[in-house]
Design a protein around this motif. Structure first.
Motif, PDB file in Angstrom:
ATOM      1  N   THR A  87       0.892  -1.218  -0.176  1.00 25.68           N
ATOM      2  CA  THR A  87      -0.038   0.116   0.079  1.00 25.68           C
ATOM      3  C   THR A  87       0.794   1.209  -0.020  1.00 25.68           C
ATOM      4  N   LEU A 105       2.064   4.806   1.738  1.00 28.67           N
ATOM      5  CA  LEU A 105       1.939   5.044   3.052  1.00 28.67           C
ATOM      6  C   LEU A 105       2.257   6.837   3.177  1.00 28.67           C
ATOM      7  N   PRO A 113      -6.752   8.437   1.833  1.00 26.21           N
ATOM      8  CA  PRO A 113      -7.244   7.000   2.253  1.00 26.21           C
ATOM      9  C   PRO A 113      -6.056   6.069   2.515  1.00 26.21           C
ATOM     10  N   TYR A 114      -4.745   6.600   3.149  1.00 34.20           N
ATOM     11  CA  TYR A 114      -3.757   5.302   3.209  1.00 34.20           C
ATOM     12  C   TYR A 114      -3.460   5.785   4.535  1.00 34.20           C
ATOM     13  N   PRO A 115      -2.642   4.468   5.067  1.00 33.78           N
ATOM     14  CA  PRO A 115      -1.877   4.560   6.556  1.00 33.78           C
ATOM     15  C   PRO A 115      -1.117   5.845   6.520  1.00 33.78           C
ATOM     16  N   LYS A 131     -11.549   4.322   6.589  1.00 31.38           N
ATOM     17  CA  LYS A 131     -11.606   3.668   5.234  1.00 31.38           C
ATOM     18  C   LYS A 131     -10.455   2.929   5.245  1.00 31.38           C
ATOM     19  N   VAL A 132      -9.210   3.134   5.653  1.00 31.83           N
ATOM     20  CA  VAL A 132      -7.990   2.549   5.804  1.00 31.83           C
ATOM     21  C   VAL A 132      -8.245   0.992   6.570  1.00 31.83           C
ATOM     22  N   SER A 170      -9.903  -1.913   4.976  1.00 29.29           N
ATOM     23  CA  SER A 170      -9.009  -2.906   4.180  1.00 29.29           C
ATOM     24  C   SER A 170      -7.817  -3.622   4.933  1.00 29.29           C
ATOM     25  N   TYR A 171      -7.329  -2.950   6.052  1.00 26.89           N
ATOM     26  CA  TYR A 171      -6.182  -3.496   6.613  1.00 26.89           C
ATOM     27  C   TYR A 171      -6.179  -3.793   8.221  1.00 26.89           C
ATOM     28  N   PHE A 189      -4.507   4.959  11.160  1.00 28.76           N
ATOM     29  CA  PHE A 189      -5.456   4.129  10.265  1.00 28.76           C
ATOM     30  C   PHE A 189      -6.945   4.865  10.433  1.00 28.76           C
ATOM     31  N   THR A 190      -7.287   5.619   9.203  1.00 32.39           N
ATOM     32  CA  THR A 190      -8.528   6.067   9.279  1.00 32.39           C
ATOM     33  C   THR A 190      -9.652   4.794   8.917  1.00 32.39           C
ATOM     34  N   GLU A 202      -6.580   4.427  15.504  1.00 30.34           N
ATOM     35  CA  GLU A 202      -7.505   4.894  14.330  1.00 30.34           C
ATOM     36  C   GLU A 202      -7.560   6.502  14.760  1.00 30.34           C
TER      37      GLU A 202
END
Length: 276
Positions: A146, A148, A224-226, A164-165, A168-169, A161-162, A218
């Motif tokens: 992904t 960063l 939308p990425y870490p 949205k992130v 996925s993760y 992490f949001t 969080e």
């Protein structure tokens, strides 16, 4: 990190923020730089720009820009104690070197090439903000790739992490805990209460650097990425060549660094008469 910025004959403390698309001044600094600016628009209106000249860092003259203004009573300035935010409209013109061991941040307006330095491609968004290709590993040899997002203005002690992130993760995290609570204050001073969580990422890597047991929380992020906070500069020397769209990271230790923090109770609050 903070830098001393010389402006109109005075020195001010600015947050050096690769997560900010543009430079922001407190209203107090704006009053000095451009007297009467508030008569041209609402105070703290981020759409209002004022011309800023004669700005320098360590004697190095910076380019003239149009900076936004926030009221000095805004949370970012009042509680953090900053006079402004130095954003990508300035930083994107230089190669930046973060060297924690030397307690220094250097600005270069030419390429920096050192023997043995391994450069990696750096992506940027339409605001010039930096992204590294990285991997999130589960510790059993499995990993997912992904981007960063490096936000030097974020002083958190964990990767962010949001929501949205997390969709996925979140499955790659160990020691995962969920709660509902107060998650932060935005630059406009507003706060929010929503589901929050924290956990541990067994393995994280970008370039030729690796980290083990990274705390994850969080939080808010503009992409939308870490999000990698400024804390990564404690473990290695980071070079960001914005004109060349490349970066280099030299760990202070040859082996992967263990990045851990004490796990403390989260702050609780009252929501509709119920403790959460």
């Amino acid at each position: 990190p903070w830098v001393d910025v010389e402006l109109s004959g005075s020195t001010y403390s600015f947050v050096l923020d690769t997560g900010a698309k543009f430079t922001v001044l407190s209203s107090g600094v704006a009053d000095v730089v451009s007297p009467g600016w508030d008569k041209r628009g609402r105070r703290s209106d981020l759409s209002l720009r004022i011309r800023v000249r004669n700005m320098s860092i360590g004697g190095k003259q910076l380019p003239a820009i149009k900076a936004a203004v926030l009221d000095g009573d805004n949370f970012t300035f009042r509680c953090v104690g900053a006079d402004g935010i130095l954003g990508m409209d300035v930083l994107g013109k230089y190669t930046l070197v973060f060297d924690y061991n030397e307690n220094a941040i250097s600005f270069y307006d030419k390429k920096v090439d050192e023997d043995g330095l391994l450069w990696w491609q750096m992506a940027t968004d339409n605001g010039g903000r930096p992204f590294f290709k990285g991997r999130l590993g589960t510790g059993d040899g499995q990993s997912e790739e992904t981007y960063l997002f490096f936000d030097s203005g974020n002083g958190r002690d964990a990767v962010i992490f949001t929501e949205k992130v997390a969709e996925s993760y979140l499955h790659v995290l160990d020691s995962l805990e969920h709660a509902t609570g107060f998650s932060g204050i935005n630059i406009d001073g507003t706060g929010s209460a929503r589901p929050i969580y924290r956990g541990v990422l067994p393995d994280l890597g970008f370039g030729d650097a690796g980290f083990l047991n990274i705390p994850v929380r969080e939080g808010h992020a503009p992409v939308p990425y870490p999000l990698l906070p400024a804390r990564i500069t404690l473990f290695g020397r980071l070079l960001l060549d914005f004109p060349g769209k490349r970066y280099a990271y030299i760990p202070y230790e040859l082996k992967a660094s263990s990045w851990s923090i004490p796990r403390q109770r989260v702050q609780t609050m009252i929501e509709n008469g119920r403790i959460v």
